[in-house]
Design a protein around this motif. Structure first.
Motif, PDB file in Angstrom:
ATOM      1  N   ASN A  15       0.813  -1.214   0.000  1.00 19.41           N
ATOM      2  CA  ASN A  15       0.000   0.000   0.000  1.00 19.41           C
ATOM      3  C   ASN A  15       0.851   1.271   0.000  1.00 19.41           C
ATOM      4  OD1 ASN A  15      -2.521  -1.465   0.284  1.00 19.41           O
ATOM      5  ND2 ASN A  15      -1.882  -1.869   2.377  1.00 19.41           N
ATOM      6  N   GLY A  16       1.987   1.239  -0.652  1.00 18.17           N
ATOM      7  CA  GLY A  16       2.827   2.422  -0.725  1.00 18.17           C
ATOM      8  C   GLY A  16       3.677   2.622   0.516  1.00 18.17           C
ATOM      9  N   THR A  17       3.067   3.055   1.599  1.00 19.71           N
ATOM     10  CA  THR A  17       3.797   3.302   2.848  1.00 19.71           C
ATOM     11  C   THR A  17       3.691   2.142   3.822  1.00 19.71           C
ATOM     12  OG1 THR A  17       1.876   4.428   3.826  1.00 19.71           O
ATOM     13  CG2 THR A  17       3.488   5.794   2.645  1.00 19.71           C
ATOM     14  N   SER A  18       3.015   1.066   3.424  1.00 15.93           N
ATOM     15  CA  SER A  18       2.836  -0.068   4.326  1.00 15.93           C
ATOM     16  C   SER A  18       2.595  -1.357   3.544  1.00 15.93           C
ATOM     17  CB  SER A  18       1.644   0.181   5.268  1.00 15.93           C
ATOM     18  OG  SER A  18       0.435   0.261   4.523  1.00 15.93           O
ATOM     19  N   ILE A  55       2.559  -4.097   8.406  1.00 14.56           N
ATOM     20  CA  ILE A  55       3.923  -3.570   8.504  1.00 14.56           C
ATOM     21  C   ILE A  55       3.925  -2.132   7.993  1.00 14.56           C
ATOM     22  CG2 ILE A  55       6.328  -3.874   7.834  1.00 14.56           C
ATOM     23  CD1 ILE A  55       5.665  -6.830   7.310  1.00 14.56           C
ATOM     24  N   ARG A  56       4.141  -1.201   8.879  1.00 11.93           N
ATOM     25  CA  ARG A  56       4.179   0.212   8.512  1.00 11.93           C
ATOM     26  C   ARG A  56       5.615   0.611   8.206  1.00 11.93           C
ATOM     27  NH1 ARG A  56       2.818   1.825  12.803  1.00 11.93           N
ATOM     28  NH2 ARG A  56       0.541   1.901  12.602  1.00 11.93           N
ATOM     29  N   VAL A  62       6.328   6.290  10.517  1.00 11.18           N
ATOM     30  CA  VAL A  62       7.017   5.690  11.665  1.00 11.18           C
ATOM     31  C   VAL A  62       7.009   4.177  11.490  1.00 11.18           C
ATOM     32  CG1 VAL A  62       7.083   5.419  14.167  1.00 11.18           C
ATOM     33  CG2 VAL A  62       6.294   7.582  13.174  1.00 11.18           C
ATOM     34  N   PRO A  63       8.167   3.531  11.292  1.00 13.38           N
ATOM     35  CA  PRO A  63       8.207   2.079  11.094  1.00 13.38           C
ATOM     36  C   PRO A  63       7.612   1.335  12.288  1.00 13.38           C
ATOM     37  CG  PRO A  63      10.317   3.081  10.528  1.00 13.38           C
ATOM     38  CD  PRO A  63       9.515   4.142  11.231  1.00 13.38           C
ATOM     39  N   PHE A  92      -2.256   6.299  11.883  1.00 16.72           N
ATOM     40  CA  PHE A  92      -1.350   6.278  10.725  1.00 16.72           C
ATOM     41  C   PHE A  92       0.040   6.759  11.079  1.00 16.72           C
ATOM     42  CE2 PHE A  92       0.572   8.684   7.202  1.00 16.72           C
ATOM     43  CZ  PHE A  92       0.722   7.671   6.275  1.00 16.72           C
ATOM     44  N   PHE A  93       0.138   7.768  11.937  1.00 18.99           N
ATOM     45  CA  PHE A  93       1.431   8.337  12.286  1.00 18.99           C
ATOM     46  C   PHE A  93       2.142   7.573  13.395  1.00 18.99           C
ATOM     47  CE2 PHE A  93      -0.883  11.885  10.379  1.00 18.99           C
ATOM     48  CZ  PHE A  93       0.046  12.317   9.443  1.00 18.99           C
TER      49      PHE A  93
END
Length: 328
Positions: free
Chosen positions: A113-116, A145-146, A150-151, A179-180
């Protein structure tokens, strides 16, 4: 995937089996199954994956009368040839004294999903209480998995636990943080226990799966704790080898022994070499099978695929034999 299950199978299965079997009423047995299902959820670690499951890898362990067996496979549609995807993990656990059987098949399907990345853990879990003629079917939450901003990692999604024989159902929802990566209901779980035959909500489930989860009776408002992660984890014991000569060569502890020792000693160069050695050996075996026109077949399970494309596993043996690896 199999390595995460290896760290769990020595304890989470035994944690609930006796309680479930001795529960007098169907609703109390379902509540015990719900608590057991929650207990299988452990905090994942971001960015740490030193082990990759290899074809035919096994883990066989016993605790009391409970015997557990896992096998890693890579089936393909229509046959059982070696493929890199999907990686199917199969688990079979039995307790002849309590007459309990657990069959677990799972494989990840990742969605970017791009960022995750969200890995849907497909497959089916079945817990059979043979003395009561009850089979509980359930699924697994998804691994989230983000990457940005913030990982981090978490478990998310809906888990349904149902018993067709009694009509009792548990609907659980794993909720991630914002999300953050700040605030929100981190590692939060909520849901309902329902009598599907009467379309009635019997209990409300609420809490955090990495601490405590409570149950509230919708009839009288009474609350009680059904799962305490700290208490469960405090009872963990490392498995020990009772008979070295009887340990299978496919046992995970043997396959990854050099890598594990290197990690313990923090010798990262040796760890990289040990991992490379295991993976290269697998490539050689794969090339050898391909040159001979051979296909790999699981030793302990039969893998099958439905018309919808879902994979399932059936254990070859009725009862899992005692293991030379035991845990207290």
């Amino acid at each position: 995937m199999i390595h995460r299950k290896i760290t769990l199978c020595s304890w989470f299965l035994s944690a609930a089996t006796t309680t479930i079997q001795l529960s007098k009423s169907p609703i109390e047995r379902l509540i015990s199954v719900v608590a057991w299902s929650i207990s299988t959820t452990r905090p994942p670690t971001f960015g740490v994956a030193p082990y990759n499951p290899i074809l035919g890898e096994t883990h066989h362990v016993s605790k009391g009368n409970l015997n557990v067996l896992l096998e890693q496979g890579h089936p393909s549609p229509g046959n059982q040839k070696v493929l890199h995807h999907p990686a199917v993990s199969a688990l079979h656990a039995t307790d002849e004294k309590e007459n309990i059987e657990i069959i677990w098949c799972q494989y990840p399907v990742a969605k970017f999903n791009g960022t995750s990345v969200e890995a849907q853990v497909k497959g089916k879990r079945q817990l059979k209480l043979l003395n009561h003629g009850e089979t509980y079917e359930m699924n697994s939450p998804n691994l989230f998995i983000r990457i940005l901003p913030v990982p981090g990692t978490d478990w998310v999604g809906n888990v349904n636990i149902k018993c067709k024989e009694t009509g009792l159902v548990a609907e659980l929802c794993y909720i991630s943080q914002s999300f953050f990566g700040f605030g929100g209901n981190k590692r939060f779980i909520k849901g309902n226990i329902i009598d599907s035959l009467k379309s009635k909500i019997l209990y409300k489930v609420n809490g955090h799966w990495d601490s405590t989860v409570t149950l509230k009776d919708t009839n009288n408002g009474e609350e009680r704790i059904i799962y305490d992660a700290k208490k469960v984890i405090s009872r963990l014991h490392t498995p020990t080898v009772k008979d070295e000569e009887s340990v299978w060569k496919t046992e995970s502890a043997i396959t990854w022994s050099e890598l594990s020792q290197a990690i313990i000693k923090k010798d990262w160069e040796k760890a990289r070499e040990a991992k490379k050695t295991v993976e290269e050996k697998q490539r050689e075996l794969s090339r050898e099978r391909e040159s001979k026109g051979e296909t790999w077949i699981p030793k302990h399970f039969i893998l099958s695929q439905s018309k919808e494309g879902d994979w399932d596993c059936s254990p070859i043996q009725k009862w899992v034999p005692p293991s030379p690896i035991v845990t207290l």
